[in-house]
Scaffold this active site. Structure first.
Site, PDB file in Angstrom:
ATOM      1  N   CYS A  65       0.849  -1.189   0.000  1.00  0.00           N
ATOM      2  CA  CYS A  65       0.000   0.000   0.000  1.00  0.00           C
ATOM      3  C   CYS A  65       0.885   1.239   0.000  1.00  0.00           C
ATOM      4  CB  CYS A  65      -0.901  -0.012   1.232  1.00  0.00           C
ATOM      5  SG  CYS A  65      -1.888   1.496   1.426  1.00  0.00           S
ATOM      6  N   CYS A 117      -5.250   0.845   6.406  1.00  0.00           N
ATOM      7  CA  CYS A 117      -5.481   2.298   6.399  1.00  0.00           C
ATOM      8  C   CYS A 117      -6.760   2.699   5.680  1.00  0.00           C
ATOM      9  CB  CYS A 117      -4.285   3.037   5.807  1.00  0.00           C
ATOM     10  SG  CYS A 117      -4.051   2.805   4.029  1.00  0.00           S
ATOM     11  N   CYS A 137      -7.777  -5.597  -9.975  1.00  0.00           N
ATOM     12  CA  CYS A 137      -7.367  -4.548 -10.898  1.00  0.00           C
ATOM     13  C   CYS A 137      -7.027  -3.320 -10.049  1.00  0.00           C
ATOM     14  CB  CYS A 137      -8.529  -4.272 -11.854  1.00  0.00           C
ATOM     15  SG  CYS A 137      -8.135  -3.193 -13.212  1.00  0.00           S
TER      16      CYS A 137
END
Length: 163
Positions: A65, A117, A137
């Site tokens: 992330c 998060c 995706c």
């Protein structure tokens, strides 16, 4: 009176701390994002197809992330979908990605967000290859790539390890 507050981290099946960032940590994480990253991660935007810097990434490693550094997808699960966005068959651990029904734009899709998060990553579709039949995706701008053997980003100071 005894304090019964549980201060243990919320660990994923893969052993990563999924405890959401504190308000102060969230402010610091968001301050580190550029305008395009904010538009995608915080406002559920989508980058243009075939423009993402990670679309052609083929090295061994892990995609994390961009906002909090949680490992989301192993490079071994990445495949060429022809859609213009990095596509993966499965996350590092099912509990690292949260699926949310998305009814925007007059269609029903499943949005994926980072389980730690809450940042928008992309969508998951049931048209992927084996073994899962799924196609995650994901926006390149929502991810950072960490080459195998390198330390994972640790913006929350949790010491999660190496790729």
């Amino acid at each position: 009176m005894t304090d019964t507050t549980d201060t243990r981290p919320n660990l994923s099946a893969a052993g990563y701390d999924l405890t959401p960032p504190s308000e102060g940590q969230r402010v610091a994480l968001e301050a580190d994002l550029n305008a395009e990253e904010k538009r995608v991660l915080l406002s559920h935007g989508t980058e243009a197809p075939f423009c993402g810097v990670l679309l052609g990434e083929k090295r061994a490693g892990v995609f994390v992330c961009r906002q909090c550094g949680l490992p989301l997808f192993k490079a071994t699960t990445k495949f060429e979908s022809g859609t213009g966005w990095p596509s993966f068959t499965q996350p590092v651990s099912a509990d690292h990605v949260t699926a949310i029904e998305d009814r925007a734009y007059g269609m029903v899709r499943v949005e994926t967000t980072c389980a730690r998060c809450g940042s928008h990553q992309g969508h998951v579709f049931p048209d992927g290859p084996p073994p899962t039949g799924l196609r995650y995706c994901i926006n390149s701008v929502a991810l950072s790539f960490v080459e195998e053997g390198r330390p994972l980003p640790d913006p929350l100071g949790r010491g999660d390890g190496v790729a």
